[in-house]
Design a protein around this motif. Sequence first.
Motif, PDB file in Angstrom:
ATOM      1  N   ASP A 119       0.837  -1.197   0.000  1.00  0.00           N
ATOM      2  CA  ASP A 119       0.000   0.000   0.000  1.00  0.00           C
ATOM      3  C   ASP A 119       0.870   1.245   0.000  1.00  0.00           C
ATOM      4  O   ASP A 119       2.082   1.189   0.252  1.00  0.00           O
ATOM      5  CB  ASP A 119      -0.900   0.023   1.238  1.00  0.00           C
ATOM      6  N   THR A 120       0.253   2.387  -0.238  1.00  0.00           N
ATOM      7  CA  THR A 120       0.887   3.672   0.017  1.00  0.00           C
ATOM      8  C   THR A 120       0.142   4.336   1.172  1.00  0.00           C
ATOM      9  O   THR A 120      -1.063   4.140   1.331  1.00  0.00           O
ATOM     10  CB  THR A 120       0.851   4.575  -1.225  1.00  0.00           C
ATOM     11  N   PRO A 121       0.838   5.116   2.004  1.00  0.00           N
ATOM     12  CA  PRO A 121       0.216   5.656   3.217  1.00  0.00           C
ATOM     13  C   PRO A 121      -0.669   6.853   2.933  1.00  0.00           C
ATOM     14  O   PRO A 121      -0.570   7.512   1.895  1.00  0.00           O
ATOM     15  CB  PRO A 121       1.424   6.045   4.062  1.00  0.00           C
ATOM     16  N   GLY A 122      -1.545   7.138   3.911  1.00  0.00           N
ATOM     17  CA  GLY A 122      -2.414   8.301   3.848  1.00  0.00           C
ATOM     18  C   GLY A 122      -2.574   8.911   5.226  1.00  0.00           C
ATOM     19  O   GLY A 122      -1.772   8.644   6.139  1.00  0.00           O
ATOM     20  N   SER A 123      -3.612   9.696   5.405  1.00  0.00           N
ATOM     21  CA  SER A 123      -3.806  10.409   6.668  1.00  0.00           C
ATOM     22  C   SER A 123      -4.046   9.462   7.837  1.00  0.00           C
ATOM     23  O   SER A 123      -3.782   9.816   8.992  1.00  0.00           O
ATOM     24  CB  SER A 123      -4.984  11.379   6.536  1.00  0.00           C
ATOM     25  N   ALA A 124      -4.539   8.244   7.570  1.00  0.00           N
ATOM     26  CA  ALA A 124      -4.799   7.295   8.656  1.00  0.00           C
ATOM     27  C   ALA A 124      -3.506   6.730   9.238  1.00  0.00           C
ATOM     28  O   ALA A 124      -3.508   6.221  10.364  1.00  0.00           O
ATOM     29  CB  ALA A 124      -5.688   6.153   8.170  1.00  0.00           C
ATOM     30  N   GLN A 125      -2.423   6.790   8.491  1.00  0.00           N
ATOM     31  CA  GLN A 125      -1.131   6.311   8.992  1.00  0.00           C
ATOM     32  C   GLN A 125      -0.432   7.503   9.656  1.00  0.00           C
ATOM     33  O   GLN A 125       0.258   8.278   8.990  1.00  0.00           O
ATOM     34  CB  GLN A 125      -0.287   5.737   7.850  1.00  0.00           C
ATOM     35  N   ASN A 126      -0.620   7.643  10.947  1.00  0.00           N
ATOM     36  CA  ASN A 126      -0.140   8.807  11.686  1.00  0.00           C
ATOM     37  C   ASN A 126       0.434   8.360  13.023  1.00  0.00           C
ATOM     38  O   ASN A 126       0.437   7.163  13.339  1.00  0.00           O
ATOM     39  CB  ASN A 126      -1.281   9.813  11.876  1.00  0.00           C
ATOM     40  N   PRO A 127       0.954   9.284  13.837  1.00  0.00           N
ATOM     41  CA  PRO A 127       1.545   8.871  15.119  1.00  0.00           C
ATOM     42  C   PRO A 127       0.594   8.100  16.023  1.00  0.00           C
ATOM     43  O   PRO A 127       1.027   7.217  16.773  1.00  0.00           O
ATOM     44  CB  PRO A 127       1.957  10.220  15.743  1.00  0.00           C
ATOM     45  N   GLN A 128      -0.714   8.390  15.976  1.00  0.00           N
ATOM     46  CA  GLN A 128      -1.666   7.646  16.797  1.00  0.00           C
ATOM     47  C   GLN A 128      -1.767   6.192  16.341  1.00  0.00           C
ATOM     48  O   GLN A 128      -2.185   5.326  17.100  1.00  0.00           O
ATOM     49  CB  GLN A 128      -3.047   8.307  16.746  1.00  0.00           C
ATOM     50  N   ALA A 129      -1.407   5.919  15.085  1.00  0.00           N
ATOM     51  CA  ALA A 129      -1.423   4.551  14.562  1.00  0.00           C
ATOM     52  C   ALA A 129      -0.018   3.951  14.579  1.00  0.00           C
ATOM     53  O   ALA A 129       0.267   3.010  13.833  1.00  0.00           O
ATOM     54  CB  ALA A 129      -1.980   4.541  13.134  1.00  0.00           C
ATOM     55  N   ASP A 130       0.876   4.503  15.431  1.00  0.00           N
ATOM     56  CA  ASP A 130       2.245   4.004  15.605  1.00  0.00           C
ATOM     57  C   ASP A 130       3.143   4.280  14.406  1.00  0.00           C
ATOM     58  O   ASP A 130       4.103   3.546  14.154  1.00  0.00           O
ATOM     59  CB  ASP A 130       2.260   2.502  15.939  1.00  0.00           C
ATOM     60  N   PHE A 131       2.846   5.330  13.644  1.00  0.00           N
ATOM     61  CA  PHE A 131       3.739   5.786  12.583  1.00  0.00           C
ATOM     62  C   PHE A 131       4.227   7.180  12.961  1.00  0.00           C
ATOM     63  O   PHE A 131       3.531   8.173  12.729  1.00  0.00           O
ATOM     64  CB  PHE A 131       3.022   5.818  11.231  1.00  0.00           C
ATOM     65  N   PRO A 132       5.411   7.282  13.562  1.00  0.00           N
ATOM     66  CA  PRO A 132       5.888   8.590  14.023  1.00  0.00           C
ATOM     67  C   PRO A 132       6.260   9.496  12.869  1.00  0.00           C
ATOM     68  O   PRO A 132       6.539   9.037  11.748  1.00  0.00           O
ATOM     69  CB  PRO A 132       7.128   8.218  14.854  1.00  0.00           C
TER      70      PRO A 132
END
Length: 486
Positions: A119-132
């Motif tokens: 996949d490619t990331p989007g707004s859902a992949q963020n620090p709250q989802a463990d993506f710093p």
Amino acid sequence: MGFTPLKFTKSWENPADFPTYEPDEAQVRADLQLLHDETREGLNRLVADLNGEEAAALLPFRPQDGLTARTVQAAILETYAAVQQAAAGTLVDGSITKQKLAAALLERIYGGRVWVSMDTPGSAQNPQADFPVGQLWLRPAFTVENKALDSWTLSGCTAQAQSGGWVLTADGSQAEITAGQTLTGLGSAGQQVFVRLKASQPDSHLSSLALWLNGQSHDLMAGGGVFETSLDGSGGLELLVRGKWPYAETGAGFTLSDLTVVNAGAVEAGLPDCHSLSDWPGLLEARTPFSTLRLPARVLIQTAAGVWEPVSEEVLPAGRGGTGFSSYTAGQLLYAGAGGVLTVLNPPAGDGAFLKYDGAPAWKGPADAGILRITTGSYTGTGNAGSITLPVTPKLLYVFSKSGPITDNTIFEANHLDNPVVLANGATATELGGYYDADGFYCRHPVCVSLSGNTLEFSIKKTNSPLAKPDLCNRSGVEYGWAAVY
């Protein structure tokens, strides 16, 4: 519960326990030994209790400094729990090794590993989802092949190919028609497969329409979609479309389109240590029809919460300083496209001049970029009306006789004929040629050469005499050279 207190069963102060006179010596000795024996037994019981596993639970403890335990055992456990909590919150520097980390956490942080996903990331992949912020994300290149066939095995119908699909028409021989494909060697048994198929324009009498994948039925009456299945034990797939009517009907039918069969399991197996695509149906819905689909490699970095910027791409877009092209035709030039400005910058001393481009670059042929080129060639004249085709379309053409012009010595005057000519596209050059007619008279006539596109044409005007020759730049047997600016 505590330790058992020591108690004597008899007292020397009680005459009944120990009389003043005892005629039996053995009894006297027994009386003297009794209290010593009871003291020994009491001490032995205490020693046994102290040596037992429950001793700490029997020893009392006075709670203080935040402890609430009432026994030594409880105080030890309470203190141990507090030490564990403190160790979890404050670790000694250099005390944690990779063996102590959970597998999922180790995958993320050990060695600063890039997150690898189809996949490619989007707004859902963020620090709250463990993506710093600062997380790198790699989408490796991968290719998806459509394994569907171009033909069907038919029963009770015909199949007419059309753009993107087929029209199936019942021949009236039976109330049910089928169209099937047997796909072999798609991969390994059990691998996940997605099938995309659309059904449209069904006959109004059609009672049911279904897609069967390795024996499992999927409804197509609603128009179709993307269906999931798995390869059979031989690594194959049986695909069957079945339409039913209440009775046999000639000319009834429906349209099938966008047939796509993708072995997702094989694609994912070819990308070890890569997270699988989260939405195969969405990919097929968006990209079908295709025979081969290649998704290029991309590297992105999270610059703010949920904001991902490209770091590297196989084809760098113009907006990031690239061309946006993956290949170029031989002879093409990079030039400023619409709205672009190309300027020379003044660099620090000793660095040499360099160019800066603001705007969208474009790869075009030199002519599209407004750049003129020149080419040369030659031909041999025929002396007859006709034309020759040049290999380019000149903007300006120069034609000359390699032997030079000729001198026409007539009774009237001496003329130089067949001079070099310069032609713009669409232009005609003319000279006055001459010939002696059957009566001996010298006749003049216009001799023309013209350029139209890439055609050089030779002609004469105002005479039909076979003695007149269209020989401007076209004398019979004479070699001519030309130079074209195009």
